[in-house]
Design an enzyme around this catalytic site. Structure first.
Site, PDB file in Angstrom:
ATOM      1  N   GLU A  78      50.764  31.854  28.726  1.00  0.00           N
ATOM      2  CA  GLU A  78      51.609  30.880  29.483  1.00  0.00           C
ATOM      3  C   GLU A  78      52.961  31.538  29.211  1.00  0.00           C
ATOM      4  O   GLU A  78      53.828  31.790  30.346  1.00  0.00           O
ATOM      5  CB  GLU A  78      51.434  29.817  29.553  1.00  0.00           C
ATOM      6  CG  GLU A  78      52.056  29.208  30.713  1.00  0.00           C
ATOM      7  CD  GLU A  78      53.416  28.954  30.851  1.00  0.00           C
ATOM      8  OE1 GLU A  78      54.182  28.696  31.966  1.00  0.00           O
ATOM      9  OE2 GLU A  78      54.236  28.909  29.827  1.00  0.00           O
ATOM     10  N   GLU A  79      53.622  31.590  27.902  1.00  0.00           N
ATOM     11  CA  GLU A  79      54.890  31.546  27.770  1.00  0.00           C
ATOM     12  C   GLU A  79      55.261  33.348  27.904  1.00  0.00           C
ATOM     13  O   GLU A  79      56.492  33.600  27.679  1.00  0.00           O
ATOM     14  CB  GLU A  79      55.237  31.031  26.381  1.00  0.00           C
ATOM     15  CG  GLU A  79      55.123  29.641  26.169  1.00  0.00           C
ATOM     16  CD  GLU A  79      56.145  28.602  27.038  1.00  0.00           C
ATOM     17  OE1 GLU A  79      56.669  29.268  27.797  1.00  0.00           O
ATOM     18  OE2 GLU A  79      55.903  27.445  26.902  1.00  0.00           O
ATOM     19  N   ASP A 132      52.278  20.326  33.078  1.00  0.00           N
ATOM     20  CA  ASP A 132      52.853  21.146  32.180  1.00  0.00           C
ATOM     21  C   ASP A 132      54.498  21.060  32.642  1.00  0.00           C
ATOM     22  O   ASP A 132      55.150  22.075  32.901  1.00  0.00           O
ATOM     23  CB  ASP A 132      52.405  22.622  32.094  1.00  0.00           C
ATOM     24  CG  ASP A 132      52.982  23.624  31.335  1.00  0.00           C
ATOM     25  OD1 ASP A 132      53.473  23.193  30.341  1.00  0.00           O
ATOM     26  OD2 ASP A 132      52.975  24.818  31.451  1.00  0.00           O
ATOM     27  N   ASP A 188      49.681  28.094  23.838  1.00  0.00           N
ATOM     28  CA  ASP A 188      50.798  28.989  23.383  1.00  0.00           C
ATOM     29  C   ASP A 188      52.184  28.249  23.360  1.00  0.00           C
ATOM     30  O   ASP A 188      52.150  27.279  24.099  1.00  0.00           O
ATOM     31  CB  ASP A 188      50.884  30.383  23.762  1.00  0.00           C
ATOM     32  CG  ASP A 188      51.222  30.511  25.348  1.00  0.00           C
ATOM     33  OD1 ASP A 188      50.819  29.676  26.098  1.00  0.00           O
ATOM     34  OD2 ASP A 188      51.842  31.464  25.581  1.00  0.00           O
ATOM     35  N   HIS A 193      61.466  24.764  24.924  1.00  0.00           N
ATOM     36  CA  HIS A 193      62.194  26.250  24.545  1.00  0.00           C
ATOM     37  C   HIS A 193      63.242  26.216  23.585  1.00  0.00           C
ATOM     38  O   HIS A 193      63.968  26.942  23.459  1.00  0.00           O
ATOM     39  CB  HIS A 193      62.465  26.673  25.865  1.00  0.00           C
ATOM     40  CG  HIS A 193      61.427  27.202  26.787  1.00  0.00           C
ATOM     41  ND1 HIS A 193      61.153  27.941  27.686  1.00  0.00           N
ATOM     42  CD2 HIS A 193      60.023  26.785  26.770  1.00  0.00           C
ATOM     43  CE1 HIS A 193      60.043  28.313  28.203  1.00  0.00           C
ATOM     44  NE2 HIS A 193      59.264  27.269  27.814  1.00  0.00           N
ATOM     45  N   ASP A 218      55.210  21.259  25.278  1.00  0.00           N
ATOM     46  CA  ASP A 218      54.771  22.417  26.280  1.00  0.00           C
ATOM     47  C   ASP A 218      53.930  23.385  25.590  1.00  0.00           C
ATOM     48  O   ASP A 218      54.308  24.364  24.777  1.00  0.00           O
ATOM     49  CB  ASP A 218      56.339  22.943  26.565  1.00  0.00           C
ATOM     50  CG  ASP A 218      56.372  24.210  27.460  1.00  0.00           C
ATOM     51  OD1 ASP A 218      55.320  24.739  27.907  1.00  0.00           O
ATOM     52  OD2 ASP A 218      57.564  24.979  27.638  1.00  0.00           O
TER      53      ASP A 218
END
Ligand code: BES
Ligand code: ZN
Length: 457
Positions: free
Chosen positions: A153-154, A180, A88, A427, A119
């Site tokens: 994960e996010e 990661d 994700d 991000h 990421d």
């Protein structure tokens, strides 16, 4: 080993094409409209594992699927390692700040731009590619491997927290390997031996029953936006220290050894400022930027909302104000203790003229492992061999909360071997991944298994 590295070199074009294919899937876990894309990304990675001959299962969950893939015919005489990653990605917004569309990978020079590419798609794909090279080399792989690739994960890994205790046996291993995270530069590959933890909360201040005319009523009642600003503003002093009583009680001080090691992490203030677009740095007095960023706790406002934000002016006292907060934690702080200390302090400070509501959010413990054990030393050798430069050790400011759950449920430590670079923009708009880091990461991953196997025997 030569055969493995040669295979990696010969197939570089395919590694890049595959990476772009994977990055084209908009697997944004936070946004409901992308649910079908989440499935496509899980299928993509499962197909890649099946193509390698791995025993692959896609587990359905209440959220997004979890893919588990293992090298066949596990040998009890070999150690087993679990490679964790996530398919994700963060939401790509704001779109207008991207130079090219986030899900149309663009190669420029030695970088590929796309959301999720560093990421974490590029990083776990590098591990799968390195495994392909091993499996085609004709050499016996000296370890058993399990890949565990999740899709939440996010957004807090809820399904994986559920999954781990129920699949302990299947996930049993000698250590977890995660890529990661990042390294300071291609010349300074690094083993990350500590991560910050996190605790999230929302703070809401309610005042009058509705927005009021600020001329008719201003001066006679408290303004919720002002109350919230004063409340939050008081939580940090001019030396960058958090004023919440007890906030630093559990913080482990850095040893002289650690401070010396952290000082080896390359850092140029001028380029750091330029990279982040600030004129001056700020942080807790008495610590270097690298220490502040990785080894000290912080209190961050992530979002602040109140009143009128539309065109022109509107003279009101807003009825409410709210803030989204995350607090980064360092060893040995615990999310529960710190969240409660902050909440208690806010309740103490809040004036009786408004109502305070605190909604606790997700949390994760900080992580620390000795960089001196045999597995860590093996990892350092693999980093040095893969990137062609002496590896260093570092702490990282970001959080990977699942690492503590691996420790709790599987009883093993995690080796954090990053591949992303400080200017990769995770991000943020224009996220990228360096093709040199990708290649170095694959070589590191290839070297890792014989190094870890040797360290286990
Ligand atoms: N890959 C990052 C975390 C990371 C990045 C760790 C760089 C170390 C170096 C991960 O995807 C992430 O963004 N984690 C979140 C966790 C949070 C939502 C609980 C974070 O750190 O904000
Ligand atoms: Zn992330």
């Amino acid at each position: 080993m030569k055969e493995v590295l040669e295979y990696l070199r010969r197939h570089e074009d395919r590694w890049v094409a595959d990476l772009c294919d994977y990055a084209r899937i908009p697997s944004v876990s936070a946004q409901r409209q992308h649910a079908p894309d989440m499935r496509r990304a899980a299928d993509w990675v499962a197909r890649r594992c099946i193509g390698l001959g791995l025993e692959t299962t896609t587990h359905e969950t209440a959220g997004h699927p979890i893919v588990v893939a293992r090298t066949p015919e596990a040998s009890p005489s070999k150690p087993t390692f679990l490679v964790y990653g996530h398919y994700d990605v963060q939401p790509p917004e704001p779109f207008e700040l991207w130079t090219s569309p986030p899900f149309e990978p663009r190669i420029e020079g030695r970088n590929v731009y796309a959301r999720g590419i560093c990421d974490n798609k590029g990083q776990h794909l590098a591990h799968l590619n390195a495994l392909e090279a091993w499996l085609h080399s004709g050499l016996p792989l000296p370890v058993n491997l399990v890949f565990l690739i999740e899709g939440e994960e996010e957004v807090g890994s809820e399904s994986l927290y559920e999954f781990l205790p129920r699949h302990r046996a299947e996930l049993a291993c000698d250590a977890v390997v995660i890529s990661d995270n990042g390294i300071p530069s291609l010349e300074f590959p690094a083993l990350t031996y500590a991560l910050r933890g996190i605790t999230a909360l929302e703070v809401r201040i309610d005042g009058p029953a509705r927005d009021l005319h600020s001329g008719l009523f201003g001066g006679s009642i408290e303004n919720p936006a002002m109350a919230l600003c004063q409340l939050l503003g008081g939580l940090r002093d001019s030396h960058g220290r958090i004023t919440v009583p007890g906030f630093y009680d559990q913080v482990r001080t850095l040893s002289d050894y650690e401070r010396t090691q952290l000082a080896r992490v390359p850092f140029k203030e001028e380029s750091y400022r330029a990279l982040l677009g600030v004129t001056e740095l700020f942080g807790e007095a008495g610590f270097t930027t690298e220490e502040r960023r990785t080894s000290r706790p912080t209190f961050e406002i992530n979002g602040l909302t109140s009143g009128y934000q539309g065109e022109g002016s509107k003279t009101i006292i807003p009825s409410w104000a709210k803030a989204k907060i995350t607090i980064r934690l360092v060893p040995d702080q615990t999310p529960e203790v710190i969240a409660e200390a902050v909440a208690a302090h806010l309740r103490r400070l809040c004036p009786p003229t408004v109502r305070l509501t605190i909604v606790p959010g997700h949390g994760g413990a900080p992580y620390l492992v000795s960089p001196e054990g045999p597995q860590a030393q093996a990892a350092l050798r693999a980093l040095t061999a893969g990137f062609g430069h002496e590896a260093i050790i570092m702490r990282e400011g970001g959080s990977i909360p699942i690492v503590s759950a691996f420790k709790r449920h599987l009883g093993v430590e995690t080796l954090l071997l990053g591949m992303s670079l400080p200017d990769d923009n995770p991000h943020s708009p224009n996220e990228k991944f360096s093709l040199d880091a990708y290649a170095g990461g694959m070589r590191m991953a290839a070297h890792l298994w014989p190094e870890l196997a040797a360290a286990a025997s």
